[in-house]
Design an enzyme around this catalytic site. Structure first.
Site, PDB file in Angstrom:
ATOM      1  N   CYS A 143     -42.234  29.660 -99.640  1.00 58.06           N
ATOM      2  CA  CYS A 143     -41.584  30.887-100.135  1.00 58.06           C
ATOM      3  C   CYS A 143     -41.462  30.815-101.671  1.00 58.06           C
ATOM      4  O   CYS A 143     -40.756  29.952-102.201  1.00 58.06           O
ATOM      5  CB  CYS A 143     -40.209  31.043 -99.497  1.00 58.06           C
ATOM      6  SG  CYS A 143     -40.225  30.773 -97.707  1.00 58.06           S
ATOM      7  N   ARG A 181     -24.487  43.412 -97.269  1.00 50.99           N
ATOM      8  CA  ARG A 181     -23.916  42.325 -98.079  1.00 50.99           C
ATOM      9  C   ARG A 181     -24.563  42.231 -99.450  1.00 50.99           C
ATOM     10  O   ARG A 181     -25.782  42.092 -99.577  1.00 50.99           O
ATOM     11  CB  ARG A 181     -24.045  40.984 -97.354  1.00 50.99           C
ATOM     12  CG  ARG A 181     -23.388  39.842 -98.153  1.00 50.99           C
ATOM     13  CD  ARG A 181     -23.288  38.533 -97.375  1.00 50.99           C
ATOM     14  NE  ARG A 181     -22.683  38.760 -96.083  1.00 50.99           N
ATOM     15  CZ  ARG A 181     -23.277  38.492 -94.924  1.00 50.99           C
ATOM     16  NH1 ARG A 181     -24.472  37.966 -94.914  1.00 50.99           N
ATOM     17  NH2 ARG A 181     -22.672  38.713 -93.792  1.00 50.99           N
ATOM     18  N   CYS A 223     -38.154  21.489 -98.053  1.00 52.86           N
ATOM     19  CA  CYS A 223     -38.680  22.384 -97.018  1.00 52.86           C
ATOM     20  C   CYS A 223     -40.195  22.526 -97.146  1.00 52.86           C
ATOM     21  O   CYS A 223     -40.736  22.647 -98.240  1.00 52.86           O
ATOM     22  CB  CYS A 223     -38.027  23.759 -97.140  1.00 52.86           C
ATOM     23  SG  CYS A 223     -38.572  24.896 -95.868  1.00 52.86           S
ATOM     24  N   CYS A 265     -28.352  39.084 -88.461  1.00 51.95           N
ATOM     25  CA  CYS A 265     -28.102  39.274 -89.892  1.00 51.95           C
ATOM     26  C   CYS A 265     -29.479  39.196 -90.539  1.00 51.95           C
ATOM     27  O   CYS A 265     -30.130  38.160 -90.472  1.00 51.95           O
ATOM     28  CB  CYS A 265     -27.190  38.161 -90.400  1.00 51.95           C
ATOM     29  SG  CYS A 265     -27.070  38.094 -92.196  1.00 51.95           S
ATOM     30  N   CYS A 284     -21.230  30.524 -92.935  1.00 54.02           N
ATOM     31  CA  CYS A 284     -22.675  30.630 -92.729  1.00 54.02           C
ATOM     32  C   CYS A 284     -23.338  29.302 -93.094  1.00 54.02           C
ATOM     33  O   CYS A 284     -23.288  28.891 -94.253  1.00 54.02           O
ATOM     34  CB  CYS A 284     -23.263  31.710 -93.624  1.00 54.02           C
ATOM     35  SG  CYS A 284     -22.468  33.292 -93.422  1.00 54.02           S
ATOM     36  N   CYS A 331     -38.118  30.301-103.601  1.00 52.23           N
ATOM     37  CA  CYS A 331     -37.110  29.353-103.114  1.00 52.23           C
ATOM     38  C   CYS A 331     -37.141  27.986-103.799  1.00 52.23           C
ATOM     39  O   CYS A 331     -38.154  27.279-103.767  1.00 52.23           O
ATOM     40  CB  CYS A 331     -37.258  29.186-101.612  1.00 52.23           C
ATOM     41  SG  CYS A 331     -35.932  28.163-100.938  1.00 52.23           S
ATOM     42  N   CYS A 369     -22.116  31.684 -88.477  1.00 51.44           N
ATOM     43  CA  CYS A 369     -23.457  32.218 -88.719  1.00 51.44           C
ATOM     44  C   CYS A 369     -24.339  31.031 -89.076  1.00 51.44           C
ATOM     45  O   CYS A 369     -23.871  30.085 -89.724  1.00 51.44           O
ATOM     46  CB  CYS A 369     -23.423  33.211 -89.879  1.00 51.44           C
ATOM     47  SG  CYS A 369     -25.073  33.855 -90.282  1.00 51.44           S
TER      48      CYS A 369
END
Ligand code: SAM
Ligand code: DTB
Ligand code: SF4
Length: 344
Positions: A80, A283, A76, A211, A120, A83, A151
């Site tokens: 972040c 969650r 990616c 979400c 998800c 991550c 999701c």
């Protein structure tokens, strides 16, 4: 003053007074100070208040199960700091191509058989490219055909992409605000907080359930945790699901070696989320493998009523299903049956 004018004035005063009570009956005007007051309550009082509100809105002995599938892992372009999928850091994760439809469906079938009601699908993208949209929409359609809720979490979306996903039948879109606006800037530089809020607003306007939550334990302070919950609860509508992730410090990321947060502070964050967003599913997300049974039980007590189920999150591990079912058995908790998906 004419009667009509008086009535108008009265109406506006009443509206001001009740700025708290929005049309949906929930508050959307929390101040940082009020949220910090909740955080600072004695632990027992806070958890009791959260559990009381929880019981007014949910069956306290039911927990919803969502299973994650990484449909495109690693590589990616975003930065972040938490991550392991960012290509900027040297981590154990290697990049894959977008998963084939058949494999995604097989994963969903297995998840359903194990008791998950929502599937998800996550992709390590800044945002999907035009050429990806047909493939991800097919995934939504096929998973829905199994009778599961769907999701996706694919990064930023424009209105056109959201429309395509809506037409494919997507139930939820996950896009986290991650932290407070102030702390966010110190962990991600390649896209702004406002970008995230824009995607979330577009998702909501399209009629897809939102979400959205964040991560705690990244070195932020209590005021940042309060700021994150403030952003979420003060949205025009509370997100239907609020994932609260405990940072999993991954090797090679700037957050490797980050000191663990006090478990009680994590539980407080869950409790405050429950009080501020009474009818949202909160969650208990990443980091469960690092939590003992007692801590998870306290999280459920504080109002968490959803978990990620299955031995893998996206790249990191999660408790195996048997362990979760054993814990549920000991606590008398039952998995919640699907609400939105069509019966299979
Ligand atoms: N790439 C998309 C995006 O960022 O919007 C979707 C996938 S991304 C992995 C989804 C969320 O996972 C992030 O927003 C973050 O909240 C959470 N996450 C990622 N790495 C994590 C970690 N090491 N510990 C806890 N949560 C994490
Ligand atoms: C969310 O809030 N947490 C999930 C999901 N949404 C996509 C992801 C957690 C990822 C944890 C680190 C990993 O396994 O890569
Ligand atoms: Fe990419 Fe999402 Fe990871 Fe950020 S959190 S690096 S956008 S996969």
């Amino acid at each position: 003053m004419a009667l009509a004018e008086m009535q108008k004035l009265k109406k506006s005063l009443v509206a001001d007074e009740h700025l708290n009570a929005y049309e949906d009956g929930f508050r959307h005007n929390w101040t940082k100070k009020q949220i910090l007051e909740l955080f600072k309550k004695p632990f027992m009082d806070l958890v009791f208040e959260a559990q009381t509100i929880h019981r007014e809105n949910f069956d306290p002995n039911k927990v919803q199960l969502s299973q994650l599938c990484s449909i495109k892992t690693g590589g990616c372009e975003e930065d972040c700091s938490y991550c392991p999928q960012s290509s900027r850091y040297n981590t154990e994760v290697s990049a894959t191509k977008l998963m084939e439809l058949q494999r995604v469906v097989e994963g969903a079938v297995t998840a359903k058989e194990a008791g998950a009601t929502r599937y998800c699908m996550g992709a390590a993208w800044r945002s999907p490219k035009g050429r990806h949209m047909e493939a991800v929409c097919d995934m939504v359609k096929e998973v829905k055909n199994l009778g599961m809720e769907t999701c996706m979490t694919l990064g930023m979306l424009d209105v056109d992409q959201i429309t395509q996903l809506k037409e494919a039948g997507l139930d939820y879109y996950n896009h986290n605000v991650d932290s407070s606006p102030e702390f966010y800037k110190t962990i991600i530089t390649t896209r702004s907080y406002e970008d995230r809020l824009q995607t979330l607003e577009n998702v909501r306007s399209a009629g897809i359930n939102v979400c959205s939550g964040g991560i705690v334990g990244m070195g932020e302070d209590q005021s940042d945790r309060a700021g994150m919950l403030q952003t979420l609860a003060n949205m025009a509508q509370h997100p239907g699901s609020v994932p609260i992730n405990m940072l999993v410090p991954c090797e090679g990321t700037p957050m490797e070696g980050q000191e663990a947060l006090d478990p009680f502070e994590f539980i407080r964050t869950i409790a405050v989320a429950r009080i501020m967003m009474p009818a949202s599913y909160v969650r208990l997300s990443a980091g469960r493998e690092q939590m003992n049974d007692e801590m998870q039980a306290l999280c459920f007590m504080a109002g968490a009523n959803s978990i990620f189920y299955g031995e893998k999150l996206l790249c990191t591990s999660n408790p195996i299903q048997n362990t979760d079912m054993e814990l549920f058995g000991r606590l008398g908790i039952e998995p919640e049956k699907s609400k939105h998906a069509k019966a299979s």
